[in-house]
Design a protein around this motif. Structure first.
Motif, PDB file in Angstrom:
ATOM      1  N   LYS A   1      -7.083   0.321  -0.829  1.00  0.00           N
ATOM      2  CA  LYS A   1      -6.931   0.954   0.481  1.00  0.00           C
ATOM      3  C   LYS A   1      -6.077   2.204   0.343  1.00  0.00           C
ATOM      4  O   LYS A   1      -4.919   2.138  -0.090  1.00  0.00           O
TER       5      LYS A   1
ATOM      6  N   GLY B   1     -14.791   1.118   3.584  1.00  0.00           N
ATOM      7  CA  GLY B   1     -14.209   1.087   4.923  1.00  0.00           C
ATOM      8  C   GLY B   1     -13.577   2.433   5.236  1.00  0.00           C
ATOM      9  O   GLY B   1     -13.320   3.243   4.338  1.00  0.00           O
TER      10      GLY B   1
ATOM     11  N   ALA C   1      -8.206  -8.224   0.960  1.00  0.00           N
ATOM     12  CA  ALA C   1      -8.515  -7.326   2.079  1.00  0.00           C
ATOM     13  C   ALA C   1      -7.725  -7.703   3.322  1.00  0.00           C
ATOM     14  O   ALA C   1      -7.186  -6.835   4.021  1.00  0.00           O
TER      15      ALA C   1
ATOM     16  N   ARG D   1      -4.357   5.481   2.317  1.00  0.00           N
ATOM     17  CA  ARG D   1      -3.919   5.831   3.665  1.00  0.00           C
ATOM     18  C   ARG D   1      -2.784   6.850   3.594  1.00  0.00           C
ATOM     19  O   ARG D   1      -2.248   7.132   2.529  1.00  0.00           O
TER      20      ARG D   1
ATOM     21  N   TYR E   1      -9.606  -4.921  -3.921  1.00  0.00           N
ATOM     22  CA  TYR E   1      -9.658  -4.197  -2.651  1.00  0.00           C
ATOM     23  C   TYR E   1      -8.646  -3.061  -2.713  1.00  0.00           C
ATOM     24  O   TYR E   1      -7.451  -3.284  -2.887  1.00  0.00           O
TER      25      TYR E   1
ATOM     26  N   ASP F   1      -3.899  -3.119  11.748  1.00  0.00           N
ATOM     27  CA  ASP F   1      -5.296  -3.547  11.840  1.00  0.00           C
ATOM     28  C   ASP F   1      -5.401  -4.772  12.737  1.00  0.00           C
ATOM     29  O   ASP F   1      -5.686  -5.865  12.296  1.00  0.00           O
TER      30      ASP F   1
ATOM     31  N   SER G   1     -11.443  -2.352  10.577  1.00  0.00           N
ATOM     32  CA  SER G   1     -11.087  -3.601   9.906  1.00  0.00           C
ATOM     33  C   SER G   1     -11.078  -3.487   8.383  1.00  0.00           C
ATOM     34  O   SER G   1     -11.931  -2.827   7.786  1.00  0.00           O
ATOM     35  N   ASP G   2     -10.132  -4.168   7.753  1.00  0.00           N
ATOM     36  CA  ASP G   2     -10.140  -4.366   6.305  1.00  0.00           C
ATOM     37  C   ASP G   2     -10.946  -5.608   5.953  1.00  0.00           C
ATOM     38  O   ASP G   2     -11.756  -5.595   5.025  1.00  0.00           O
TER      39      ASP G   2
ATOM     40  N   ALA H   1      -4.158  -6.660   3.091  1.00  0.00           N
ATOM     41  CA  ALA H   1      -3.961  -5.214   3.120  1.00  0.00           C
ATOM     42  C   ALA H   1      -3.895  -4.687   4.544  1.00  0.00           C
ATOM     43  O   ALA H   1      -3.576  -3.516   4.754  1.00  0.00           O
ATOM     44  N   GLY H   2      -4.190  -5.529   5.519  1.00  0.00           N
ATOM     45  CA  GLY H   2      -4.244  -5.086   6.906  1.00  0.00           C
ATOM     46  C   GLY H   2      -3.143  -5.678   7.755  1.00  0.00           C
ATOM     47  O   GLY H   2      -2.567  -6.716   7.437  1.00  0.00           O
TER      48      GLY H   2
ATOM     49  N   SER I   1     -11.276   2.874   2.203  1.00  0.00           N
ATOM     50  CA  SER I   1     -11.011   1.622   1.505  1.00  0.00           C
ATOM     51  C   SER I   1     -12.270   1.192   0.771  1.00  0.00           C
ATOM     52  O   SER I   1     -13.384   1.559   1.156  1.00  0.00           O
TER      53      SER I   1
ATOM     54  N   ALA J   1      -6.928   2.759   7.112  1.00  0.00           N
ATOM     55  CA  ALA J   1      -7.506   3.332   5.899  1.00  0.00           C
ATOM     56  C   ALA J   1      -8.139   4.690   6.168  1.00  0.00           C
ATOM     57  O   ALA J   1      -8.902   4.844   7.121  1.00  0.00           O
TER      58      ALA J   1
END
Length: 364
Positions: free
Chosen positions: A239, A273, A101, A241, A237, A358, A170-171, A104-105, A252, A249
């Motif tokens: 995501k 998310g 996670a 987008r 996780y 993020d 947030s992720d 991913a951000g 997510s 996201a």
């Protein structure tokens, strides 16, 4: 130009003394904010969304360690950087869902600066919140919410109110919610523990208040309980987008499964998310999977239950109605990814192919 005082803190007690009154104070000193990485707070100050009179620098505090807890859990220091957390051996070995996670951000540069505590406190990326030329109930309570009748692609489909339809960006927090993390905080009144489930709040009639954290409370750590035996092997996780980099996201999913030798689900965790003012989780949906074969049909039923209260926001081409079926399909896909195995699905994302912006706010 915003004039503010810069106050480095040498100890937690010093930081708590220096923070002073919160927003809305009528004292001449104005309100203060804790600052760590600066990746969201400074943006908010540049856009004139927040105007703190004092910045209390907490970087000198000894809150950046990551260490095992006696019960088998893990303590993440509030000032540990996101990158250090994602790549820490104890996180990658026991909590790969959290590592995935985090990676991913943001971007590699932002993850190197952003703090764990600050990630929890970052504010919404709603377009209207950042545009001081338009009304926003989150920025100025009672002024209105143009997103409700406007562009709402990134906005909430769960837990929204007539006052606000913003989402939490947030992720990392989505994974922390799935893992039942606990936030440890300190204030002049002493310490307390806040379950991740209770840390962020829905907008209701007070959309300007994002969390249950008091202004003079400082996050010192984030504690993770011992994970279920199967979670390290079966988590993912996912995501979704608009583009592959620098995008938040639309939806997510943090998913984790503990599968028995008989192929039946012993425990399941699903957190969403990009769909609400806080990471969204429903234990009833997870309970539907317990005792069932880990199958697409069972996953689809859990996803349907998880999204049962979803409502579209916005109008015309600005509507986010597409998010409802997208979220249902994402839940099924994330659970299938988790079932297939963590190693294949939480690869190192340091090439920034799924970076977004993020940023973490500069509280702890």
């Amino acid at each position: 130009m915003i004039n503010f005082a810069y106050l480095p803190a040498s100890a937690v007690e010093t930081a708590l003394e220096q923070i002073g009154p919160g927003p809305g104070s009528t004292t001449a000193a104005g309100f203060g904010k804790f600052i760590a990485g600066g990746t969201n707070l400074l943006d908010l100050m540049k856009e004139n969304v927040m105007r703190p009179a004092r910045l209390v620098d907490i970087n000198p505090l000894a809150l950046n360690s990551i260490e095992a807890l006696p019960d088998g859990g893990l303590r993440l220091g509030a000032l540990a950087r996101n990158a250090d957390t994602a790549y820490h051996p104890l996180v990658q070995r026991g909590y790969p869902l959290l590592a995935a996670a985090i990676l991913a951000g943001a971007s590699a540069q932002i993850r190197n600066m952003a703090s764990n505590g600050g990630n929890l406190l970052q504010r919404t990326r709603c377009y209207y919140f950042y545009d001081t030329g338009v009304p926003c109930n989150k920025r100025v309570p009672g002024s209105g919410c143009p997103a409700i009748s406007g562009l709402a692609r990134l906005h909430a489909i769960l837990g929204a109110s007539e006052q606000c339809i913003a989402t939490h960006p947030s992720d990392m927090c989505v994974a922390l919610r799935a893992l039942d993390a606990v936030v440890q905080v300190q204030s002049p009144r002493g310490g307390r523990a806040i379950a991740m489930a209770d840390f962020h709040r829905l907008p209701g009639g007070q959309p300007d208040i994002d969390t249950t954290l008091a202004h003079d409370e400082l996050i010192t750590s984030i504690d993770l309980p011992p994970p279920a035996p199967g979670f390290a092997a079966h988590s993912a996780y996912l995501k979704l987008r608009d583009r592959a980099s620098y995008a938040f996201a639309l939806v997510s999913v943090a998913a984790a499964l503990d599968i028995g030798a008989d192929g039946l689900v012993k425990e399941a965790r699903i957190a969403l998310g990009g769909v609400a003012h806080k990471p969204w989780r429903d234990p009833e949906a997870e309970a539907l999977l317990v005792g069932q074969p880990a199958s697409p049909a069972a996953f689809a039923e859990a996803a349907k239950h998880l999204l049962r209260g979803a409502q579209a926001q916005g109008v015309g081409p600005g509507s986010n109605a597409f998010k409802i079926p997208m979220a249902q399909r994402a839940v099924v896909r994330a659970l299938e990814m988790a079932l297939a195995g963590t190693v294949a699905n939480t690869v190192n994302n340091d090439n920034d192919n799924d970076n977004d912006n993020d940023n973490a706010e500069d509280a702890p």
